[in-house]
Scaffold this motif. Structure first.
Motif, PDB file in Angstrom:
ATOM      1  N   LEU A   1      26.506 -20.458  -1.709  1.00  0.00           N
ATOM      2  CA  LEU A   1      25.211 -20.726  -1.094  1.00  0.00           C
ATOM      3  C   LEU A   1      25.071 -20.085   0.284  1.00  0.00           C
ATOM      4  O   LEU A   1      24.148 -19.317   0.544  1.00  0.00           O
ATOM      5  N   ILE A   2      26.022 -20.408   1.161  1.00  0.00           N
ATOM      6  CA  ILE A   2      25.884 -19.943   2.546  1.00  0.00           C
ATOM      7  C   ILE A   2      26.086 -18.430   2.668  1.00  0.00           C
ATOM      8  O   ILE A   2      25.260 -17.752   3.280  1.00  0.00           O
TER       9      ILE A   2
ATOM     10  N   TYR B   1      22.996 -16.804   1.496  1.00  0.00           N
ATOM     11  CA  TYR B   1      21.900 -17.018   2.450  1.00  0.00           C
ATOM     12  C   TYR B   1      21.998 -16.004   3.587  1.00  0.00           C
ATOM     13  O   TYR B   1      21.014 -15.381   3.985  1.00  0.00           O
ATOM     14  N   ILE B   2      23.237 -15.825   4.094  1.00  0.00           N
ATOM     15  CA  ILE B   2      23.421 -14.899   5.214  1.00  0.00           C
ATOM     16  C   ILE B   2      23.052 -13.473   4.793  1.00  0.00           C
ATOM     17  O   ILE B   2      22.367 -12.743   5.512  1.00  0.00           O
TER      18      ILE B   2
ATOM     19  N   ALA C   1      19.403 -13.170   4.653  1.00  0.00           N
ATOM     20  CA  ALA C   1      18.827 -13.148   5.997  1.00  0.00           C
ATOM     21  C   ALA C   1      18.976 -11.758   6.597  1.00  0.00           C
ATOM     22  O   ALA C   1      18.063 -11.232   7.233  1.00  0.00           O
TER      23      ALA C   1
ATOM     24  N   LEU D   1      14.484 -13.576   3.227  1.00  0.00           N
ATOM     25  CA  LEU D   1      14.242 -15.005   3.138  1.00  0.00           C
ATOM     26  C   LEU D   1      12.754 -15.274   2.995  1.00  0.00           C
ATOM     27  O   LEU D   1      11.938 -14.555   3.565  1.00  0.00           O
TER      28      LEU D   1
ATOM     29  N   LEU E   1      15.044 -24.322  -2.423  1.00  0.00           N
ATOM     30  CA  LEU E   1      14.863 -25.147  -1.233  1.00  0.00           C
ATOM     31  C   LEU E   1      15.466 -24.467  -0.011  1.00  0.00           C
ATOM     32  O   LEU E   1      14.896 -24.474   1.071  1.00  0.00           O
ATOM     33  N   ILE E   2      16.633 -23.856  -0.214  1.00  0.00           N
ATOM     34  CA  ILE E   2      17.348 -23.270   0.917  1.00  0.00           C
ATOM     35  C   ILE E   2      16.725 -21.940   1.349  1.00  0.00           C
ATOM     36  O   ILE E   2      16.593 -21.671   2.532  1.00  0.00           O
ATOM     37  N   VAL E   3      16.345 -21.095   0.387  1.00  0.00           N
ATOM     38  CA  VAL E   3      15.917 -19.750   0.788  1.00  0.00           C
ATOM     39  C   VAL E   3      14.428 -19.623   1.073  1.00  0.00           C
ATOM     40  O   VAL E   3      13.971 -18.543   1.420  1.00  0.00           O
ATOM     41  N   THR E   4      13.678 -20.699   0.895  1.00  0.00           N
ATOM     42  CA  THR E   4      12.252 -20.578   1.195  1.00  0.00           C
ATOM     43  C   THR E   4      11.851 -21.531   2.305  1.00  0.00           C
ATOM     44  O   THR E   4      12.569 -22.470   2.622  1.00  0.00           O
ATOM     45  N   GLN E   5      10.712 -21.272   2.904  1.00  0.00           N
ATOM     46  CA  GLN E   5      10.195 -22.048   4.022  1.00  0.00           C
ATOM     47  C   GLN E   5       8.795 -22.546   3.736  1.00  0.00           C
ATOM     48  O   GLN E   5       8.483 -23.699   3.872  1.00  0.00           O
ATOM     49  N   SER E   6       7.952 -21.566   3.414  1.00  0.00           N
ATOM     50  CA  SER E   6       6.523 -21.852   3.396  1.00  0.00           C
ATOM     51  C   SER E   6       6.133 -22.457   2.057  1.00  0.00           C
ATOM     52  O   SER E   6       6.758 -22.187   1.035  1.00  0.00           O
TER      53      SER E   6
END
Lengths: 419, 407
Positions: B256-257, B260-261, B264, B269, B346-351
């Motif tokens: 996951l992490i 994610y990095i 990013a 992302l 959930l982790i990779v999105t914001q909006s």
């Protein structure tokens, strides 16, 4: 027949489509025009807390048109939130603000990721001093207490009047009352979840502390005594462990009398209860109420973020910790108002008129107890201590054995032998 | 005669068993749908409620009337100038008057709905009438109401059953989430609230687009890779394959992490790239299709080679058409996996524009309890496309799952 179905479906869709404007959309529009956007990552999935936070952000943004805007973003639950913050820290794209438990703050401080808030909070003098103390690390303030709940005593008023029992004020009186009603009803009426939170109530009020000279001790004599009380309560038939779901989801299955539970569940308790649900400060000693475990998060500001965003963040912290915002937030969510002046606000006065029980939450906040703020606490609380408590309550080990084993695991964890 | 009887008896037993099985399988669905039309208090009872108030036709008539009084008979509402009358019968009307109030939504600085609603309480034969008038200029979709009845008034019956009844000192506290519902507004209250609680139309689009692209892209990549591993000899083939299969042993959470990095750094992302690209290469698909290609007779490929086919031609003209069942199996799994994924989106999105239906369902789960009625309404909406898809592709579903040998 088919035509009718289609028509019905169309009508249904038409009804669904006529939407009201949501706070989330309003915030989005506000932030599109704003020169600076400060994100606030939070762990409210939904319900009243999320709605209240978003409504507060809308108000804040209205007051700051042309200057800056705050955008709350839900990141799932609290555990998902901390996972995401760790990942974002590694990737270097942190938000301006986030929610964090005390142990999260301790962890983020190890990476020196936070900005101290000293000297930047307008309302600091009016904030609940217990809550403020809990977010001081090495003499510096690293969080604004935000959504705080405290344990209270929930009880069935109808059942207590039926048996002519007064709301207990002391620990011994509590056990005696639970015993008396349980005997008359023929089943245990004190309901509890066998977890670290319930245990904390008994532990703290039997003078237990987790930290002994900076060392975490979970198998102290007080700890064993607290767990033995619960285990004995189950054997003696006045305490009933609830192992599936929240306590309020089990209403209707057996006779409910008391529980010692977080004030954050108040609205759900109310919703589920058909009986007259009362709340009171926790049973303690003859002199004062019992100490209740405080849970809930604080707002933090990250260091490696644009200064302009940090400025908006501080404005927002001052806005949400003001008496009016706190009064609204508390009335809407049932969280403890962290600003002591919030009770004088008309909004909260009205709320207290409607819900006189809420005064209990405010009073209980003066008898607040905290768990240790160390980075490993989350793991200890759920995977080690919580496990030991469940085992003891379900009779798989004696309280002493369970806690001794837990102590060993805690020491292994803290010395890095296990992860 | 005897054999016929035995035959019949056997039939009866088989049908009885199958029906019992069908009931057991259908039960969770019934429960989901029944809960989706429950009021919050009904949804939270430990003792099961099989027929919620909202599916009882007797209440529909009142809902229709109240909706029509407020604004529209189907979907209700509370329009300016309209007056709505809710009748309440009590055993002893002399026990004292009622109190009524329109509750405010959480943490708003002002609330036009409760401020512009005038409430009058009038005695009517054998009970009370609560008259609500919209004195403002705004139309409201719903009109919630709280009423307190003194306990001394004895038994009470409201025309529209309250959504919650609670004991509060000397009073019964009755709560309605909406007293101007209209027929559909009453029956589908949770659906409407759930639909508005989050941008579900967008969530559906994101979920379907993500899952669909993952399936198509994944199939393309897995087919080509599987063909290479199954039918082309090259040095180190077994070792590379082993390496791929070994990655199946790494749990997703561990990746996951780092993932994610990486995203990013790519500045991906909160985009569709983040939702789709990391899942395009599936070792499971590769493994499944490789086994499939290996089971095809070598003679076919030899014949193709003699006729001058290249590897490319062999893949698309021979292996691919014969592997359709395997492709469907992988496609179904990939689609369901993507559609049901929670943590990754959930982790990779914001909006809100980039969030999926499963993330949307989280909106109904609280810290200390859940809103089961709305949660189940939203779940019903989320599961509907899959159930419809199942009806159309039933044969493939069953074969696909049976073939893979796992659930």
């Amino acid at each position: 027949m088919k035509k009718a179905t289609v028509l019905l479906a169309l009508l249904a869709l038409a009804g669904l489509a006529s939407a009201q404007q949501k706070a989330e959309d309003v915030i989005k529009a506000q932030c599109e025009k704003a020169p600076v956007v400060a994100e606030l990552w939070h762990g409210f999935r939904g319900g009243a807390p999320r709605a209240a936070l978003e409504n507060l952000a809308v108000e804040f943004n209205k007051m700051n048109v042309g200057k800056g805007c705050v955008r709350p973003i839900s990141q799932g639950g609290y555990r998902d939130l901390s996972t995401k913050i760790k990942a974002a820290f590694a990737a270097g794209n942190l938000p301006a603000m986030a929610q964090a438990f005390e142990n999260n703050i301790a962890l983020y401080l190890e990476a020196d990721a936070l900005l101290p808030l000293d000297g930047r909070l307008e309302h600091l003098g009016d904030l609940n001093p217990f809550f403020v103390n809990a977010v001081k690390f090495n003499g510096k303030l690293y969080g604004l207490p935000f959504n705080k709940s405290v344990q209270v005593l929930y009880f069935n008023r109808d059942l207590l009047s039926k048996h002519g029992v007064d709301v207990p004020g002391t620990l011994d009186g509590f056990i005696a009352a639970a015993k008396k009603i349980s005997e008359a009803e023929g089943e245990p009426v004190y309901w509890f979840r066998p977890d670290t939170s319930t245990y904390a109530y008994w532990f703290f009020n039997m003078d237990g502390t987790y930290l002994h000279d900076g060392k975490v001790v979970v198998n102290s004599p007080e700890g064993v005594k607290a767990l033995e009380t619960l285990v004995q309560g189950v054997k003696d038939g006045w305490a009933k462990p609830i192992t599936s779901g929240y306590i309020n989801q089990n209403f209707g299955k057996g006779v409910y009398g008391f529980s010692t539970d977080s004030s954050a569940g108040y609205s759900y308790y109310l919703r589920a209860a058909k009986f007259d649900l009362g709340i009171a400060t926790l049973p303690g000693t003859a002199e004062h109420p019992g100490y209740g475990l405080v849970q809930g998060t604080n707002l933090i500001v990250f260091k490696d973020v644009d200064v302009k965003q940090q400025a908006v963040a501080f404005q927002f912290l001052n806005f949400v910790s003001g008496p009016k915002a706190q009064a609204l937030f508390a009335a809407a969510t049932g969280y403890v108002p962290i600003n002591l002046k919030a009770v004088d606000e008309p909004v909260l006065q009205d709320h207290l008129m409607e819900n006189p029980d809420f005064q209990v939450v405010i009073d209980q906040a003066n008898y607040a107890a905290f768990e240790p703020a160390i980075p490993e606490w989350e793991q200890i609380r759920f995977d080690i201590l919580g496990q030991a408590i469940t085992e003891a309550v379900l009779g798989k080990a004696t309280p002493k054995e369970a806690l001794d084993k837990a102590q060993k695991q805690v020491e292994d964890l803290l010395s890095g032998k296990i992860r | 005669m005897n054999t016929r009887l035995r035959h019949l008896l056997g039939r009866v037993i088989i049908y009885a068993l199958l029906s019992a099985g069908a009931v057991v399988m259908a039960f969770p669905f019934y429960w989901m749908i029944a809960t989706s039309v429950k009021s919050p208090q009904e949804a939270q009872q430990a003792a099961p409620i099989w027929f919620p108030e909202r599916i009882q036709p007797a209440n529909w008539r009142t809902a229709w009337r109240l909706g029509a009084q407020g604004d529209r008979p189907w979907w209700g509402g509370f329009a300016p100038g309209r007056t709505v009358t809710l009748r309440l019968r009590v055993e002893d009307p002399d026990a004292g008057p009622l109190r009524a109030r329109v509750p405010k939504p959480p943490a708003v600085f002002s609330d036009p709905r409760s401020e512009s609603t005038r409430i009058r309480i009038e005695a009517a034969n054998g009970g009370w009438e609560i008259v609500l008038e919209n004195t403002g200029t705004q139309r409201f979709t719903t009109l919630p109401l709280v009423v307190w009845i003194p306990k001394d008034a004895g038994k009470f019956r409201a025309e529209l059953p309250p959504d919650a009844v609670r004991s509060q000192r000397g009073f019964w506290r009755l709560e309605w989430v909406n007293v101007t519902p209209g027929l559909f507004g009453y029956l589908f209250h949770n659906y409407r609230e759930a639909w508005h609680a989050a941008p579900f139309a967008r969530y559906f689009f994101v979920s379907f687009f993500t899952a669909g692209t993952q399936v198509l892209g994944g199939l393309l990549i897995a087919t080509m890779a599987a063909f290479a591993f199954a039918r082309i000899r090259f040095p180190g083939r077994e070792a590379v394959f082993l390496l791929f299969v070994a990655t199946m042993m790494i749990p997703g959470e561990v990746l996951l992490i780092p993932n994610y990095i990486l995203l990013a750094k790519l500045d991906w992302l909160d985009t569709f790239y983040a939702l789709i690209v990391p899942w395009l290469a599936s070792v499971f698909g590769l493994f499944l299709l490789r086994q499939f290609f290996l089971s095809l007779p070598q003679d076919l490929f030899d014949a193709a080679r003699i006729d001058g086919a290249s590897y490319w031609g062999m893949l698309w003209r021979i292996a691919f058409p014969l592997a359709v069942p395997g492709l469907v199996t992988y496609g179904i799994f990939a689609f369901l996996g993507a559609y049901n994924a929670l943590l990754w989106p959930l982790i990779v999105t914001q909006s809100p524009e980039m969030r999926t239906i499963q993330v949307g369902l989280q909106a109904f789960i609280g810290e200390a309890g859940s809103d089961y009625g709305q949660l189940m309404a939203a779940s019903t909406m989320a599961i509907l496309p899959i159930v419809l898809g199942y009806f159309f592709a039933q044969r493939h579903f069953i074969q696909g799952i049976a073939r893979s040998g796992i659930k």
